[in-house]
Design a protein around this motif. Structure first.
Motif, PDB file in Angstrom:
ATOM      1  N   GLY A   1       0.820  -1.206   0.000  1.00 54.12           N
ATOM      2  CA  GLY A   1       0.000   0.000   0.000  1.00 54.12           C
ATOM      3  C   GLY A   1       0.850   1.251   0.000  1.00 54.12           C
ATOM      4  O   GLY A   1       0.524   2.236  -0.660  1.00 54.12           O
ATOM      5  N   PHE A   2       1.945   1.217   0.730  1.00 52.58           N
ATOM      6  CA  PHE A   2       2.892   2.336   0.740  1.00 52.58           C
ATOM      7  C   PHE A   2       4.096   2.021  -0.149  1.00 52.58           C
ATOM      8  O   PHE A   2       4.622   2.898  -0.824  1.00 52.58           O
ATOM      9  N   PHE A   3       4.513   0.766  -0.130  1.00 54.09           N
ATOM     10  CA  PHE A   3       5.556   0.298  -1.039  1.00 54.09           C
ATOM     11  C   PHE A   3       4.910  -0.696  -2.003  1.00 54.09           C
ATOM     12  O   PHE A   3       4.134  -1.555  -1.585  1.00 54.09           O
ATOM     13  N   THR A   4       5.253  -0.591  -3.273  1.00 56.14           N
ATOM     14  CA  THR A   4       4.709  -1.519  -4.262  1.00 56.14           C
ATOM     15  C   THR A   4       5.823  -2.074  -5.135  1.00 56.14           C
ATOM     16  O   THR A   4       6.907  -1.495  -5.231  1.00 56.14           O
TER      17      THR A   4
ATOM     18  N   SER B   1      10.571   3.962 -10.487  1.00 57.41           N
ATOM     19  CA  SER B   1      10.862   3.041  -9.383  1.00 57.41           C
ATOM     20  C   SER B   1      12.224   3.363  -8.778  1.00 57.41           C
ATOM     21  O   SER B   1      13.018   4.123  -9.357  1.00 57.41           O
ATOM     22  N   TYR B   2      12.484   2.794  -7.615  1.00 65.13           N
ATOM     23  CA  TYR B   2      13.764   2.978  -6.928  1.00 65.13           C
ATOM     24  C   TYR B   2      14.581   1.695  -6.991  1.00 65.13           C
ATOM     25  O   TYR B   2      14.034   0.582  -7.098  1.00 65.13           O
TER      26      TYR B   2
ATOM     27  N   ARG C   1      14.499  -3.570  -5.893  1.00 64.62           N
ATOM     28  CA  ARG C   1      13.713  -2.580  -6.616  1.00 64.62           C
ATOM     29  C   ARG C   1      12.344  -2.437  -5.962  1.00 64.62           C
ATOM     30  O   ARG C   1      11.771  -3.410  -5.472  1.00 64.62           O
ATOM     31  N   PHE C   2      11.801  -1.227  -5.993  1.00 63.26           N
ATOM     32  CA  PHE C   2      10.516  -0.967  -5.362  1.00 63.26           C
ATOM     33  C   PHE C   2       9.986   0.385  -5.826  1.00 63.26           C
ATOM     34  O   PHE C   2      10.708   1.205  -6.396  1.00 63.26           O
ATOM     35  N   ARG C   3       8.725   0.604  -5.536  1.00 60.98           N
ATOM     36  CA  ARG C   3       8.090   1.887  -5.777  1.00 60.98           C
ATOM     37  C   ARG C   3       7.551   2.426  -4.455  1.00 60.98           C
ATOM     38  O   ARG C   3       7.159   1.651  -3.578  1.00 60.98           O
ATOM     39  N   ALA C   4       7.541   3.731  -4.340  1.00 59.29           N
ATOM     40  CA  ALA C   4       6.986   4.389  -3.158  1.00 59.29           C
ATOM     41  C   ALA C   4       6.319   5.668  -3.641  1.00 59.29           C
ATOM     42  O   ALA C   4       6.856   6.761  -3.504  1.00 59.29           O
TER      43      ALA C   4
END
Length: 408
Positions: A319-322, A392-393, A366-369
């Motif tokens: 929900g906060f990280f995807t 993405s990060y 790797r992740f999205r925020a």
């Protein structure tokens, strides 16, 4: 709970400091190794003076009547063997010391003795107001009774380990659950399953999780590696561990302790010192958060979850990280965390593809925020993180190591 132990920080302990390692040099080296408390100390004032000088806490044994679950033959008889007046008599003869953080009330009891432990722990808390009451539980590889009618010869005293932990939570009024698990004497899946059971019980009941891990070896020819120390600690932290204790610092059981029988450093000292320093560094931001769930990402097709009740995912959405995953799909254990005060979210991640330290490799996480800036911490401070063209990060972590990702 005693205010002598700072529960707002990540505490690191060790089991057993034998008399041959109780000089001032040895206690200074305990502190230099990054150890905050020693479990299994005797109440010797001159030694405790040195503990106080170097800021090390002691959990003392031998003050109260001893109890160990052993093979289960005495299960359910603790109230007969250790009646309450013995605890009160011990307290009347006790000489307090500022370095005594905790009082040991036993090790690995049967669930059949938990109702009596309810009374013991309440009374000991009254008798020793400056100390916390220390009790350590069995791991999930303790034997389980095959009979439900009469379970007196059983280590757990219950039909399952989950029932054992549930019984503890129902009966014992502590604000933590502590258990030991020696992964390199057992196996990885059982370690994960034990973490799941205890961490989820802590979450349900508002307790913190303490764990005893392995720095020595059950086989003389084997030495636990630096990365194996990291793997144990960081997987525990992905489940929210707040106190990590290493067994054994000096002779207690097994082989290849941190100090040898002459009180001299073995190769384990430098390994433990390095890893403890990393744990304390990442422990500062880590303890701003508390664990809400743990996820196993990229474990499909591996053997690491065999026999567990854990369901892996290919990528994680909190929900906060995807879209959280290792770039090549390798296994990572991800602790989902929320701020203890105010708002804020974090992930505690352990790179888990190589738990036996065969071929450590740098891994890309790797992740999205969405809508948030992020910061990444490791055992040496801030870890670089870059934003990719797709938004993405990406950051890096070595096999067995851990990182904390937080939203800003």
């Amino acid at each position: 709970m005693s205010n002598r132990m700072n529960r707002k920080r990540l505490n690191i302990g060790a089991y057993i400091l034998q008399e041959y390692a109780q000089t001032e040099r040895h206690i200074r080296e305990v502190k230099e190794c990054g150890i905050d408390l020693i479990i299994g100390m005797d109440n010797y004032p001159e030694v405790l003076d040195l503990f106080e000088k170097y800021g090390v806490g002691a959990v003392v044994g031998g003050v109260l009547p001893g109890w160990w679950g052993g093979n289960g033959e005495r299960a359910g008889r603790m109230h007969e063997i250790n009646p309450m007046y013995q605890y009160e008599l011990a307290a009347a003869n006790f000489k307090d010391h500022p370095a005594i953080w905790g009082i040991d009330v036993g090790d690995e009891p049967s669930a059949l003795d938990f109702p009596y432990y309810s009374k013991v722990i309440r009374r000991v808390g009254e008798l020793f107001p400056s100390q916390f009451v220390y009790l350590n539980l069995y791991p999930n590889y303790a034997s389980v009774s095959q009979n439900t009618a009469d379970q007196t010869v059983s280590q757990l005293g219950t039909a399952t380990y989950e029932e054992h932990i549930e019984s503890y939570c129902r009966n014992v009024p502590s604000d933590y659950i502590c258990y030991d698990f020696y992964l390199y004497s057992i196996n990885v899946p059982k370690a994960y399953e034990n973490l799941r059971v205890v961490a989820d019980a802590c979450l349900r009941t508002g307790r913190s999780m303490w764990i005893v891990l392995q720095v020595n070896s059950n086989k003389p020819a084997e030495w636990i590696s630096e990365n194996e120390l990291r793997f144990q600690a960081y997987t525990a932290m992905a489940f929210g561990a707040e106190t990590i204790t290493w067994a054994c610092y000096t002779a207690g059981w097994w082989h290849n302790q941190v100090l040898d029988e002459n009180g001299e450093k073995t190769e384990q000292y430098a390994k433990l010192q390095k890893v403890n320093a990393e744990l304390h560094a990442i422990g500062e931001p880590y303890m701003r958060y508390r664990r809400t769930a743990t996820h196993f990402v990229g474990f499909n097709g591996t053997k690491w979850l065999d026999g567990t009740q854990i369901t892996p995912v290919d990528s994680l959405d909190t929900g906060f990280f995807t879209d959280v995953k290792e770039a090549d799909g390798n296994p990572i254990v991800v602790g989902e965390m929320t701020a203890r005060e105010g708002s804020g979210h974090a992930l505690m991640i352990c790179a888990a593809e190589d738990p036996y330290d065969k071929a450590p490799t740098m891994r890309k996480i790797r992740f999205r925020a969405a809508g948030s800036a992020v910061r990444v911490f490791g055992g040496h401070g801030i870890v670089p993180v870059c934003k990719l063209p797709d938004g993405s990060y990406e950051t890096e972590v070595m096999s067995c190591d851990g990182i904390l990702i937080e939203t800003l």
